[in-house]
Scaffold this active site. Structure first.
Site, short mmCIF file in Angstrom:
data_model
loop_
_atom_site.label_atom_id
_atom_site.label_comp_id
_atom_site.label_asym_id
_atom_site.label_seq_id
_atom_site.Cartn_x
_atom_site.Cartn_y
_atom_site.Cartn_z
N ARG A 126 0.85 -1.19 0.00
CA ARG A 126 0.00 0.00 0.00
C ARG A 126 0.89 1.25 0.00
O ARG A 126 1.07 1.91 1.02
CB ARG A 126 -0.92 -0.02 1.22
CG ARG A 126 -2.06 -1.03 1.11
CD ARG A 126 -3.20 -0.47 0.28
NE ARG A 126 -4.26 -1.43 0.05
CZ ARG A 126 -5.42 -1.43 0.70
NH1 ARG A 126 -5.66 -0.57 1.66
NH2 ARG A 126 -6.36 -2.30 0.39
N ASP A 175 -3.18 -2.03 -7.53
CA ASP A 175 -3.80 -2.65 -6.37
C ASP A 175 -5.16 -3.26 -6.72
O ASP A 175 -6.18 -2.59 -6.76
CB ASP A 175 -3.95 -1.59 -5.27
CG ASP A 175 -4.44 -2.16 -3.95
OD1 ASP A 175 -4.79 -3.35 -3.91
OD2 ASP A 175 -4.47 -1.42 -2.96
N SER A 222 -8.06 -2.97 -4.00
CA SER A 222 -8.80 -1.70 -3.97
C SER A 222 -9.80 -1.61 -5.13
O SER A 222 -10.95 -1.24 -4.93
CB SER A 222 -7.83 -0.52 -4.03
OG SER A 222 -7.10 -0.42 -2.83
N TYR A 282 -4.32 -1.06 6.89
CA TYR A 282 -5.35 -2.05 7.22
C TYR A 282 -5.70 -1.97 8.70
O TYR A 282 -4.90 -1.55 9.53
CB TYR A 282 -4.86 -3.47 6.90
CG TYR A 282 -4.70 -3.76 5.44
CD1 TYR A 282 -5.81 -4.06 4.64
CD2 TYR A 282 -3.45 -3.74 4.83
CE1 TYR A 282 -5.67 -4.33 3.29
CE2 TYR A 282 -3.30 -4.02 3.47
CZ TYR A 282 -4.42 -4.31 2.71
OH TYR A 282 -4.28 -4.58 1.38
#
Length: 372
Positions: free
Chosen positions: A121, A129, A132, A229
């Site tokens: 990230r 990603d 996402s 996260y």
């Protein structure tokens, strides 16, 4: 450099790992491209579309024959990759913690597994990603599916026969999926509130016009781990959050739960006792149902009714929007490989920061630090 895409074989998987757009772009970099017959049909992409973009359309064994790189949504079974070059890269989602045997099989076969879930990230990897891009669509679809099952309208409606009150929607977990769920429910005219263990999300919730619902009594808890996260919380926080949620959830019509912790079972957010306090006809959509579920009693791909409340969740929510999900996933893969494309060598050469993060196997061994 030969790149291959196979048809997805996992149950319920409708996505495909390349689009005509990305096929053209890979060919422009100097690669040749092979696609298995029928690979894109479920995502509304025909073989003719791929052929027009410059891809060869072949049976699975011929498509993968001599491939340097194989792209997948879910990592294909090793048996399907027998004809690939020794040490070929496979870029896909691997579910490395849940499917460790598959990772070991890739190592034994001498393949280099590149797990797209392990994409770091960091700013320069945002366009790569897949979690996402797919979560964004999942949050949108969750609200639509819950609204469809809900027996009332979402927006306030003033009619000659009287007024219909706006539905109340509560989103639990404000990551990418949660933020899109908030935005979608707001667009549909609902009254929206949301909660998260990360205090930094409060401003994000407010920026979308929703009401933040947070534990204020327990100080000094951030709840944010590596890469943004959420992490597991203390017992004190969990107790305070349960009390807050219990009082709030009883007034809600739709609840969307999105909480996941990488490498672990999904945290339990809603108990059977809390479900019993909700109004009959209310709907809960559990986006984490495939990872064990945020909601007690939720079952993948089934509508379970408890205390008059409908609980639902898909085992693969992005697969319910296959065309857009495939287009975004394909771009993630292209952005990943093209960022490291070495024109002189005619192939991608990964750097340490991203390469070491996503690489699971190499040279016949499991090399990922996260799996050792």
């Amino acid at each position: 450099m030969r790149i291959a895409v196979l048809k997805e074989r996992a149950a319920g998987e409708t996505r495909v790992a390349a689009s005509p757009e990305t096929v053209k772009k890979f060919i422009a970099l100097g690669a040749s491209f092979a696609v298995e017959q029928g690979a894109g049909v479920a995502a509304s992409v025909s073989d003719e579309d791929y052929a027009a973009a410059g891809a060869e359309i072949l049976p699975a064994d011929k498509a993968v024959a001599g491939a340097d790189i194989v792209l997948g949504v879910q990592a294909p079974d090793v048996a399907l990759l027998k004809g690939a070059k020794p040490g070929a890269w496979v870029a896909a989602t691997f579910d490395p913690f849940g499917q460790r045997a598959r990772v070991d099989a890739y190592a034994a076969a001498g393949l280099e597994a590149l797990s797209m879930e392990f994409m770091p990230r960091i700013t320069r990897a945002q366009s790569m990603d897949v979690l996402s891009s797919q979560s964004n669509l999942a949050g949108y679809k969750a609200v639509l599916a819950a609204a469809n099952l809900y027996g009332r309208a979402l927006p306030m409606m003033m009619t000659a026969a009287g007024t219909v009150s706006a539905a109340k929607v509560f989103v639990m977990g404000v990551g990418v999926a949660g933020l899109q769920a908030i935005a979608t429910a707001r667009r549909l005219g609902a009254q929206v509130s949301a909660t998260d263990v990360r205090s930094a999300t409060k401003e994000q919730i407010q920026s979308l016009g929703a009401k933040p619902v947070f534990v204020e009594s327990v100080a000094g808890i951030e709840g944010e781990g590596a890469g943004g996260y959420a992490t597991e919380m203390s017992e004190e926080y969990q107790k305070a959050q349960a009390e807050l949620v219990s009082s709030h959830i009883a007034k809600q019509d739709l609840v969307i739960t999105t909480a996941l912790i990488p490498g672990r079972a999904a945290p339990r957010l809603i108990t059977d006792a809390q479900i019993a306090t909700m109004r009959p006809g209310s709907v809960i959509f559990d986006l984490a149902v495939a990872q064990g579920g945020n909601v007690e009693g939720s079952v993948p791909d089934q509508v379970v009714t408890r205390h008059g409340v409908h609980i639902m969740g898909y085992s693969n929510t992005p697969a319910h929007l296959p065309a857009d999900a495939s287009a975004l996933f394909s771009r993630n893969l292209f952005n990943f490989l093209s960022a490291f494309w070495d024109k002189e060598q005619g192939k991608p050469v990964l750097d340490e920061e991203i390469g070491n993060a996503v690489r699971l196997t190499q040279g016949g061994a499991v090399v990922s630090e996260r799996l050792k």
